[in-house]
Design an enzyme around this catalytic site. Structure first.
Site, short mmCIF file in Angstrom:
data_model
loop_
_atom_site.label_atom_id
_atom_site.label_comp_id
_atom_site.label_asym_id
_atom_site.label_seq_id
_atom_site.Cartn_x
_atom_site.Cartn_y
_atom_site.Cartn_z
CD GLU A 1 52.96 39.01 37.18
OE1 GLU A 1 53.40 38.91 38.35
OE2 GLU A 1 53.67 38.83 36.17
CD GLU B 1 43.08 37.50 53.00
OE1 GLU B 1 41.97 36.97 52.77
OE2 GLU B 1 43.89 37.78 52.11
CE LYS C 1 50.26 37.55 48.57
NZ LYS C 1 50.08 38.82 49.31
#
Lengths: 430, 430
Positions: A131, A192, A207
């Site tokens: 999740e 990042e 994603k």
């Protein structure tokens, strides 16, 4: 009460520590909700002596994540190391092979190796839950695999990289150029280590590929995603788009068409008054369109300790309750290989051109668009700036091919002063 | 593939037929997702000969829902009859007692008898699922009981009656008075047989009571909900609120405070540019605030055949996958009895007054507010209309008690021409 469920947590960064804190803080609540105690048997991280925001001295410490994955006193291996290969992948595989279920927040791993891992998990009679891998605290995986299981999903759209949305909304609100806000985001620790993962659209594309798999019952196909980052978005485009009633978002769109599976992650215009248009800062949003439910919109924090740990806990609670759902919502063997398709669904487009100050310049541009079969919905010419005139065009619906063709033809007019900017205007119900 | 899961569907109205259609249309998809076939053993409804939008001739027909609930060839009893007592309740109880799990869309039943039914289900080792009972196609039950299981929820807010939201948004967009739009909604079939269920706020309050129970681990306490309908909302208030940057919504709010559990369903002002403010027509929205996840917003269709059937199917798929979650997210015996508390959380308020055309009228009103400890944030006086002047006041944050006190004192000023209108302005993150 059933027997406790025993966790091995690999990775004690922001998310890992967030999970530890929830388990410590809400022990009683969690036991009531799960019907069993959730205990942490062992943890592992790179640096044992690092000062951490939670006390982990009560858990066995293991230096090697592989050793953690193989331990006998672990039922669920929680992988919060990250990265699509190396130790994260090895540890997940070893955990499955030694009979553990896996909870992970690792979108890259699932986007690159989701199919093999799902097959391995099924062979071993285990599950992988993830999740937290998509859209942080938003329960989009559960919603798609469980709540919408009676639906055929037709399209998913999402703003799923909070850093990009932060950069774009901050550019607009502060009137700052991309480079300045990018540096600001880096200083704030929003980016990042490899910023291309964020601003290049790769993280968000990981994603999207995961969501596509669940939505369309297909094998994860990250290499089928057309990816474009936000680096070429200028403050000019943001302002011009706003003038026309739009906002620019790094938007993921996946839809199954007769030609195949279209997956794209790219900067798009959306109506400023639509839910997607109104999304500010690091907030994420996923819009799901399906045959029975119609449109469903989920909005929440896409990153950060609390929201991501909340999503990891949701998976842990699921396993503690002995809920076992197939990795991508149906058996891995039944997932089909989607034919990847380049975007062909027609849309309106936004074009920004810099025209040389020559008589008939606009007419020449209009002729090229007309020849490409593109009709103009709205056009604005602004004051000349240093010998060139910015011209904005919003087209009626047309095909990406027609736009590509027109863009290729435009230089031949001899009136184009700079590379044209073209952005898709994604149709969104408001 | 496991053995098929066998349904008995009681009630073949819009939702029941919607469920039948999904099962017929997506048989293959559902089998892949569930790992077993979903079959309908028998159905029951009031009129066997009615012309229906789906072919039910292949299923056993049972006139009596009680007989259906007790059948041996039914694993899951799907109750779509409705009503908080009578045959719906009896059939659900009988189904549980004869070893069936229950899926229901019946919010009234759960709001009135949820605790007894949850206890009965647990005694029998069965579960009751009810995703469709709250906010139609929005997966709010699953989100709260599963996705947020690692969170302590602090507040839930929701626009959960599509008919009321339709009436309020239609009044604004068409500039029509309440009565006209009410009649229109009735003609369009948007209103329940007893319209008080909708416009009186009762239906939405049922839903709120169910959500509160899950959110706070308390026994459903419908009688603890302060309820006020939308009947007194005038087109004037809608316009005046819009002037000040607000929209009026029938908003449910539940929060646990030191004094007890506050639950209210009442017309409130929300910022026009907040997600709640932007909600148009029959769309529903639930906003959940919790310690780890922060704010989560779910938006979708709150009623209608497809969305409601989608939610029912989500429950059926859950049971087909052998997923078993406690009825209200934790064992019924562990749900506490919440102390009901009248709303005490401070808020800004909107006041609309009609002042007589007398010198010093405004000063007298301001004095009453000041004496009650209420300070004024914004005030507008409009042109006199027939001897009275409409005055709008937005207060700074104050308590409901202070507002009640001021409203009670206002008539003593001798300058108030009509009953004041006071509406709470609910604070919503935008």
């Amino acid at each position: 009460m059933s027997a406790p469920i025993r966790l091995g947590i690999a990775g004690l960064g922001t998310v890992g520590i967030g999970v530890v804190k929830i388990i410590q803080k809400h022990a009683e609540l969690l036991s009531a909700r799960c019907g069993c105690e959730i205990v942490i048997s062992a943890v592992s991280a790179r640096d044992r002596r690092k000062n951490r925001d939670a006390d982990v001295s009560g858990y066995a410490w293991v230096d090697d994540p592989l050793e953690l994955a193989a331990r006998d006193d672990v039922d669920v291996f929680v992988e919060l190391i990250g990265g699509d290969h190396g130790v994260a992948r090895e540890a997940v595989e070893l955990a499955l092979k030694t009979g553990k279920d896996v909870v992970t927040a690792n979108k890259a791993l699932l986007a690159m190796h989701g199919q093999e891992l799902a097959e391995l998990a099924e062979e071993q009679g285990r599950v992988i839950r993830f999740e937290a891998a998509v859209a942080g605290g938003i329960p989009v995986i559960k919603t798609m695999t469980e709540s919408l299981a009676g639906n055929r999903i037709s399209r998913i759209m999402g703003v799923m990289n909070g850093t990009c949305n932060y950069i774009l909304t901050r550019m607009e609100s502060a009137g700052l150029p991309y480079e300045t806000v990018f540096d600001e985001a880096r200083r704030l620790g929003y980016l990042e280590a490899d910023p291309q993962l964020d601003v290049g659209g790769i993280d968000a594309a990981h994603k999207l590929a995961i969501l596509s798999s669940i939505a369309f019952g297909t094998r994860v196909a990250f290499d089928g995603v057309e990816i474009e980052g936000i680096e070429r978005i200028s403050i000019d485009d943001i302002h011009r788009a706003a003038d026309m009633g739009y906002r620019i978002k790094l938007l993921g769109v996946a839809q199954m068409t007769a030609r195949g599976l279209e997956q794209r992650m790219s900067p798009c215009l959306v109506p400023a008054d639509s839910p997607l248009g109104q999304l500010q800062g690091g907030t994420n949003m996923v819009v799901i369109e399906a045959d029975s439910v119609g449109q469903l919109v989920l909005r929440g924090a896409g990153a950060g300790e609390g929201p991501t740990a909340s999503a990891v806990m949701s998976d842990i609670v699921e396993l503690a309750r002995k809920v076992r759902v197939p990795v991508f919502g149906q058996p891995a063997g039944s997932l089909t290989r989607a034919q990847p398709a380049r975007t062909a669904v027609p849309a309106a487009y936004y074009l920004r051109l810099a025209l040389l100050d020559k008589p008939g310049a606009l007419a020449k541009v209009a002729a090229v668009l007309g020849d490409a079969g593109i009709s103009i919905h709205r056009m604005r010419q602004y004051d000349h700036q240093g010998g060139t005139a910015p011209v904005l065009i919003v087209t009626h619906k047309t095909t990406p091919e027609a736009i590509d063709h027109a863009i290729a033809e435009l230089p031949r007019t001899g009136v184009i002063a700079a590379e044209p900017v073209e952005l898709r205007i994604e149709e969104v119900q408001s």
